[in-house]
Every structure is written in C-alpha cells, then in structure tokens.
Write an enzyme that holds these catalytic residues in place. Structure first.
Site, PDB file in Angstrom:
ATOM      1  N   LYS A 177     -12.732  21.506  19.307  1.00 55.73           N
ATOM      2  CA  LYS A 177     -12.369  20.328  20.114  1.00 55.73           C
ATOM      3  C   LYS A 177     -13.663  19.538  20.301  1.00 55.73           C
ATOM      4  O   LYS A 177     -14.469  19.821  21.180  1.00 55.73           O
ATOM      5  CB  LYS A 177     -11.798  20.784  21.459  1.00 55.73           C
ATOM      6  CG  LYS A 177     -10.796  19.831  22.085  1.00 55.73           C
ATOM      7  CD  LYS A 177     -11.329  18.459  22.365  1.00 55.73           C
ATOM      8  CE  LYS A 177     -12.068  18.368  23.676  1.00 55.73           C
ATOM      9  NZ  LYS A 177     -12.727  17.047  23.855  1.00 55.73           N
ATOM     10  N   GLU A 253     -23.245  26.966  27.015  1.00 57.63           N
ATOM     11  CA  GLU A 253     -24.550  26.313  26.927  1.00 57.63           C
ATOM     12  C   GLU A 253     -24.432  25.048  27.766  1.00 57.63           C
ATOM     13  O   GLU A 253     -23.696  24.136  27.409  1.00 57.63           O
ATOM     14  CB  GLU A 253     -24.890  26.014  25.462  1.00 57.63           C
ATOM     15  CG  GLU A 253     -24.957  27.311  24.648  1.00 57.63           C
ATOM     16  CD  GLU A 253     -25.434  27.142  23.214  1.00 57.63           C
ATOM     17  OE1 GLU A 253     -25.235  26.059  22.632  1.00 57.63           O
ATOM     18  OE2 GLU A 253     -26.009  28.102  22.678  1.00 57.63           O
ATOM     19  N   CYS A 287     -29.891  18.215  25.875  1.00 59.04           N
ATOM     20  CA  CYS A 287     -29.950  19.152  27.010  1.00 59.04           C
ATOM     21  C   CYS A 287     -31.365  19.644  27.243  1.00 59.04           C
ATOM     22  O   CYS A 287     -31.709  20.035  28.345  1.00 59.04           O
ATOM     23  CB  CYS A 287     -29.029  20.330  26.730  1.00 59.04           C
ATOM     24  SG  CYS A 287     -29.391  21.117  25.152  1.00 59.04           S
ATOM     25  N   GLU A 389     -29.560  16.486  37.041  1.00 58.57           N
ATOM     26  CA  GLU A 389     -29.606  16.116  35.631  1.00 58.57           C
ATOM     27  C   GLU A 389     -29.108  14.672  35.476  1.00 58.57           C
ATOM     28  O   GLU A 389     -27.991  14.361  35.892  1.00 58.57           O
ATOM     29  CB  GLU A 389     -28.725  17.043  34.789  1.00 58.57           C
ATOM     30  CG  GLU A 389     -28.807  16.713  33.304  1.00 58.57           C
ATOM     31  CD  GLU A 389     -27.873  17.553  32.422  1.00 58.57           C
ATOM     32  OE1 GLU A 389     -26.681  17.649  32.741  1.00 58.57           O
ATOM     33  OE2 GLU A 389     -28.363  18.086  31.412  1.00 58.57           O
TER      34      GLU A 389
HETATM   35  P1  NAD Z   1     -18.802  17.510  29.210  1.00 57.29           P
HETATM   36  O1  NAD Z   1     -18.884  18.813  29.926  1.00 57.29           O
HETATM   37  O2  NAD Z   1     -18.318  16.332  29.942  1.00 57.29           O
HETATM   38  O3  NAD Z   1     -17.850  17.632  27.927  1.00 57.29           O
HETATM   39  C1  NAD Z   1     -18.091  18.576  26.921  1.00 57.29           C
HETATM   40  C2  NAD Z   1     -16.784  18.891  26.212  1.00 57.29           C
HETATM   41  O4  NAD Z   1     -15.911  19.573  27.098  1.00 57.29           O
HETATM   42  C3  NAD Z   1     -16.025  17.664  25.721  1.00 57.29           C
HETATM   43  O5  NAD Z   1     -15.465  17.964  24.461  1.00 57.29           O
HETATM   44  C4  NAD Z   1     -14.935  17.502  26.775  1.00 57.29           C
HETATM   45  O6  NAD Z   1     -13.777  16.843  26.313  1.00 57.29           O
HETATM   46  C5  NAD Z   1     -14.642  18.945  27.094  1.00 57.29           C
HETATM   47  N1  NAD Z   1     -14.054  19.180  28.416  1.00 57.29           N
HETATM   48  C6  NAD Z   1     -14.258  18.483  29.562  1.00 57.29           C
HETATM   49  N2  NAD Z   1     -13.578  19.059  30.579  1.00 57.29           N
HETATM   50  C7  NAD Z   1     -12.944  20.133  30.063  1.00 57.29           C
HETATM   51  C8  NAD Z   1     -12.093  21.137  30.607  1.00 57.29           C
HETATM   52  N3  NAD Z   1     -11.768  21.166  31.908  1.00 57.29           N
HETATM   53  N4  NAD Z   1     -11.604  22.099  29.787  1.00 57.29           N
HETATM   54  C9  NAD Z   1     -11.943  22.110  28.479  1.00 57.29           C
HETATM   55  N5  NAD Z   1     -12.732  21.176  27.900  1.00 57.29           N
HETATM   56  C10 NAD Z   1     -13.248  20.223  28.690  1.00 57.29           C
HETATM   57  O7  NAD Z   1     -20.262  17.282  28.606  1.00 57.29           O
HETATM   58  P2  NAD Z   1     -20.784  15.997  27.789  1.00 57.29           P
HETATM   59  O8  NAD Z   1     -20.916  14.869  28.746  1.00 57.29           O
HETATM   60  O9  NAD Z   1     -19.989  15.856  26.551  1.00 57.29           O
HETATM   61  O10 NAD Z   1     -22.244  16.487  27.343  1.00 57.29           O
HETATM   62  C11 NAD Z   1     -23.392  16.341  28.117  1.00 57.29           C
HETATM   63  C12 NAD Z   1     -23.710  17.634  28.851  1.00 57.29           C
HETATM   64  O11 NAD Z   1     -23.849  18.682  27.920  1.00 57.29           O
HETATM   65  C13 NAD Z   1     -25.024  17.594  29.598  1.00 57.29           C
HETATM   66  O12 NAD Z   1     -24.867  18.227  30.845  1.00 57.29           O
HETATM   67  C14 NAD Z   1     -25.962  18.404  28.721  1.00 57.29           C
HETATM   68  O13 NAD Z   1     -27.052  18.992  29.376  1.00 57.29           O
HETATM   69  C15 NAD Z   1     -25.026  19.438  28.177  1.00 57.29           C
HETATM   70  N6  NAD Z   1     -25.531  20.014  26.941  1.00 57.29           N
HETATM   71  C16 NAD Z   1     -25.995  21.297  26.946  1.00 57.29           C
HETATM   72  C17 NAD Z   1     -26.520  21.852  25.787  1.00 57.29           C
HETATM   73  C18 NAD Z   1     -27.052  23.268  25.758  1.00 57.29           C
HETATM   74  O14 NAD Z   1     -27.226  23.800  24.667  1.00 57.29           O
HETATM   75  N7  NAD Z   1     -27.323  23.892  26.886  1.00 57.29           N
HETATM   76  C19 NAD Z   1     -26.560  21.091  24.622  1.00 57.29           C
HETATM   77  C20 NAD Z   1     -26.075  19.793  24.649  1.00 57.29           C
HETATM   78  C21 NAD Z   1     -25.550  19.253  25.817  1.00 57.29           C
END
Ligand code: NAD
Length: 485
Positions: A177, A253, A287, A389
């Site tokens: 997804k 992550e 991240c 963040e």
């Molecule tokens: P997000 O959590 O908003 O979304 C990530 C994914 O989860 C998307 O595909 C979204 O549609 C899905 N999603 C959202 N709510 C959900 C739910 N309730 N159930 C299942 N799926 C759901 O994150 P984002 O805005 O896409 O990405 C940015 C964030 O990701 C930042 O906080 C960043 O630090 C983090 N990040 C972490 C790493 C790491 O390796 N630690 C790497 C990249 C990004």
C-alpha cells in the site's frame, strides 16, 4: 505510464471503481487519476498472494529467488528513465537526487537482499541423549505468508523496495500500500516483476489512504500475517491497535527529531557541509534528517554563519533541471504544517537566521508547495522547534559547553532514530556514539548506508530492526526440526 494509475493484483493491472487525484507538488495540480482499492480489491490482492504462496513460488529455492530478485533489479535499471519520471512527478524532488539516490537504491535493495540470500546458511545443533545416539537439530527458516507493506511518500521506491526485497527473498508474497501521495512507482514495479518472471500474485499493489481505506483494510485483514510499516509515529500506534486482534507480526520505522552534535574539535568545513546535507536533502523530508544541531560554544557563531550561507545557496527550481538542489514540499497539507512551525517560531521569539516563510515559486511552478530553507536560533530545549518532528527544510541550532551536556540534551527527546556526531577526537567519537540514545549513529558523516547493517529507531522512532540479516529475522519464521539419530 498512462493517465490512470491502476492497482496491481495477481500479475495484472486492476481497475477499481473509485478514483483519487495524484498531485504533482512542484505544480500543485493533479496529473493522474489513481484507482482506489475498496475492500473487495484489497481482499482480491490478499487472496492472490495466498494462492501464490501455495503455487510455484513456494517451491522456488533460495537460489532461484535470488536470481529473480537480481532480474527485478536489472528491470528497474532498464526502465530507469520511466521510474525517474514517475518519482519526480509524484514528489517534485530534483533529478539530481532521484537519479543518484531513489532509483538506483531501489535496484540496489533487490541486489543486496539477493546477495544476502545467496550467502545465508542454516544452523544445526547436535544434542546428547541418554542412549548415546544423540540428536540433530536443524533450524530452518520459513516464510510468514502474506506480508502487508505500508509506505510513506518521502522516498517512495527506495523505502518500498527496502521492505519488498527482503520479504520476497524470505519467500513471502506481498501486498503493498504505497502512500496516496506517490502511487506511481509501485505500479510500475509490478510491470517489472511480471517481466522478470516473478510468479503472479507474489507482488500486489493496492492504492488508497489510511483510515477507512486500503491501509487500514490491509492491517485488519485476517489473512495478512505481518505488516511492515514506515511512516509517522502516531500512524504506527494506530496500526498496532488495528493489528492486535489478528496478532500480526509488526515492524515499524517511524518518525524522528534527529540531533547533530558538533564539537569544537570537528573539521568545521566537513561539519557545515554535512549538516547542510542532513538538514536540506529531499527538502528535509527524510526520517533521518537533522532538525536540531548542538554546537560547542567556541565555534557556535562561526558555524551558524556558515550554515546560513550554505542554506541561502540552495537552488529551488524545476525538478528536471540538474541545477536544482531543493524541491517543493510534498503537499499543500504538509506545506501548511511546516509553515505553521515557521509562524510559531516568529510568534515565540525564535531568531530567524535565514528563511522563515513560504518561498517565491520558481518560474513555471506557481502552484507548487515551495518553502524557504530555514535556520533558527535562540530557543530553549523545551520549544516545539526542538521537540517536535517538522519534516521540512529547517533546523534549530543550539550552543553547548561540554560533552556530557551535549549528550544529555541530544537524548532529551521522545524520538531516537539517528544522530550525527562531528569530532576529530576518536575516543570522544566512541564515547558519545555509545551514550547517544538512537538506533543509528554517524560519526563525521550522515546517511552513509551499508544495507547489511541494522536500521531502525528507539523510543517513538520505531519498533524492530530491518536491514541485512535483521530483515530475515522479521520476514522469516525459524522452525526447529529435532531428528533423533
Ligand atoms: P503517514 O504515517 O501519514 O503515512 C504512511 C503510510 O501509512 C501511508 O501509506 C498512509 O496512507 C498509511 N496510513 C495512514 N494511516 C493509516 C492507518 N490508520 N492504517 C494503515 N495505514 C495508514 O506518514 P507519511 O506522512 O507518509 O511519511 C512521513 C513520516 O514517515 C514522517 O514521520 C517520517 O519521519 C516517517 N518516516 C520514517 C522512516 C524510518 O525509516 N523511520 C522513513 C521515512 C519516513
């Protein structure tokens, strides 16, 4: 790619009834329609993956799987320009970044886990028995089954393949997804999988959103054995809750608020260049990006001045131009969030060293989500700029006096993803690296990755580790077979 981004199920594109818009953030307008997966589409993908686990895929040896992964990597290389175009259209990131990081790393992930698979052995233990014959224990590793892969938008192909490659290496089938912001490369990868000869149903893609949409449906699906997720910490928590009733294995992550610590004995040129990169790469939307920099007092003023000079040299422009070094933010919503912090900084008396507002759009990109590279000083450790963040092209710089203080302040965070330490004192480098509460520490560098090493965060930055053999710990189930001799 056509103007419709389809799901990918059972080896073929799948059209669905509902659509949503794929927005190019450099232009601020929709460029494609995306097929949103409803419950029946998610179920079709999971059932296709389940069937694949009972078909020829299940019988493929590790060597065969490794060869297939290498062919997928070759397929990405062969269609590099299409992947580049799709990723740049979805994210607005500069071609100078996507062509050296995102797309090549997408291919490298498959090669790295294929190599790992080729060299992995299995453990045996001999056990004494009273009758003197003994027993042999074989530890074999079996796939988990159907793995749900939920990805963010910041490094779409790179972070997705970081999970898909080891999941397939371990013999699982996946349902991906991708983020609703960046759907294209996941569907394109389906075509590559098909031409590489990966069995139908092994790689599936369902597009959509989180709550009430494809993301949540995948997490709640009873036939999905595990979820590997990258995204925000609060989403990680929601996924844990939704996964609990079906007792899924989870890897998370999550977010970060990463520190850099610059000691007076550091090579200042290298520290400034490193912190510029760690603050502004991908418009600060990684991240691992640095959002707080602790600098020893005697070099603080010089460091801030040089960091600001570097920030002003970022070139916002056409993502396809090689001269561009910084793209837009991913979406209007995200730009509002980041600019909210910019306003809050002004309102609470932070010193804006440079930037601090929305940026003038480059010619031809008026509707895009452009913000200025920004540096603040003059705030206390409890300030939102130091604790929350932001995920934008901004950092706060804070002075410190001694090593213990720097470590304590760097550790004063809910997050614990990574830290960059800048020093030329080898003993200090070792001491501080161990004292810092983070899953990854870089010394005199940042974001230098060896894919065989563990990756992941402490505290609210994640649960579990992926990378190298740690990925196999997550994506495979060890089974012990005890044979009486
Ligand atoms: P997000 O959590 O908003 O979304 C990530 C994914 O989860 C998307 O595909 C979204 O549609 C899905 N999603 C959202 N709510 C959900 C739910 N309730 N159930 C299942 N799926 C759901 O994150 P984002 O805005 O896409 O990405 C940015 C964030 O990701 C930042 O906080 C960043 O630090 C983090 N990040 C972490 C790493 C790491 O390796 N630690 C790497 C990249 C990004």
């Amino acid at each position: 790619m056509t103007d419709l981004v389809r799901c990918f199920v059972d080896g073929k594109p799948r059209e669905t009834a509902r659509r949503f818009a794929d927005v190019n953030p450099a232009l601020g307008r929709a460029v494609k329609d995306v097929c949103e997966a409803a419950a029946e589409d998610v179920d079709a993908a999971v059932q296709a993956a389940k069937r694949a686990m009972k078909g020829p895929w299940r019988r493929r040896s590790a060597v065969e799987r490794a060869a297939l992964l290498e062919r997928v990597a070759d397929g990405i290389d062969a269609r590099r320009d299409e992947f580049l175009r799709a990723e740049i259209e979805d994210t607005g990131k500069p071609v100078g970044l996507a062509s050296v990081v995102d797309i090549p790393r997408g291919a490298a992930n498959f090669r790295a886990f294929a190599a790992q698979l080729r060299t992995m052995g299995e453990e045996t233990y001999t056990t004494a028995t009273d009758d003197g014959r003994g027993a042999l224990n074989l530890v074999v590793h079996e796939p988990l089954g159907v793995v749900g892969v939920i990805c963010p938008w910041n490094l779409p192909l790179l972070l997705m393949t970081w999970k898909v490659a080891p999941a397939l290496a371990a013999g699982n089938a996946v349902v991906v997804k991708p983020s609703e912001e960046t759907p294209q490369t996941a569907t394109l990868l389906g075509e590559v999988m098909k031409s590489a000869g990966v069995d139908d149903g092994v790689y599936n893609v369902v597009h959509g959103f989180g709550v009430g949409s494809a993301g949540q449906l995948l997490v709640q699906h009873p036939d999905v054995a595990a979820i590997t997720f990258t995204g925000e910490s609060k989403t990680g928590a929601a996924i844990m809750k939704d996964a609990a009733p079906t007792l899924k294995r989870l890897s998370s992550e999550l977010g970060g608020k990463n520190a850099a610590i610059v000691f007076a004995d550091a090579d200042l040129d290298a520290a400034v260049a490193g912190c510029l990169r760690s603050t502004f790469l991908n418009t600060g939307q990684i991240c691992l990006c640095t959002e707080r920099i602790y600098v020893q007092r005697s070099v603080y003023a010089a460091f801030v001045e040089r960091l600001a000079e570097g920030a002003k040299r970022r070139v916002l422009g056409d993502p396809q131009a090689t001269s561009t070094t910084m793209g837009p933010l991913i979406s209007e919503t995200h730009a509002k969030k980041v600019l909210g912090y910019y306003d809050r900084a002004q309102a609470t008396g932070a010193t804006v060293v440079t930037g601090g507002t929305a940026a003038a759009a480059p010619p031809g990109f008026d509707g895009g989500y452009w913000v200025e590279p920004t540096i603040w000083t003059g705030v206390g450790d409890g300030h939102a700029l130091v604790q929350e963040e932001i995920f934008g092209p901004c950092t706060v710089v804070l002075p410190f006096d001694d090593e213990d203080e720097a470590v304590a302040r760097a550790n004063d965070s809910d997050y614990g993803l990574c830290c960059a330490v800048w020093t030329q004192d080898l003993s200090r480098a070792h001491r501080v690296s161990r004292a810092v509460d983070a899953g990854l520490v870089w010394v005199n560098t940042w974001y230098l990755r060896d894919l065989r090493t563990p990756f992941g965060g402490k505290k609210r930055s994640g649960v579990g580790r992926e990378g190298g053999r740690w990925s196999f710990d997550f994506y495979a189930e060890p089974k012990n077979i005890c044979i009486k001799l």
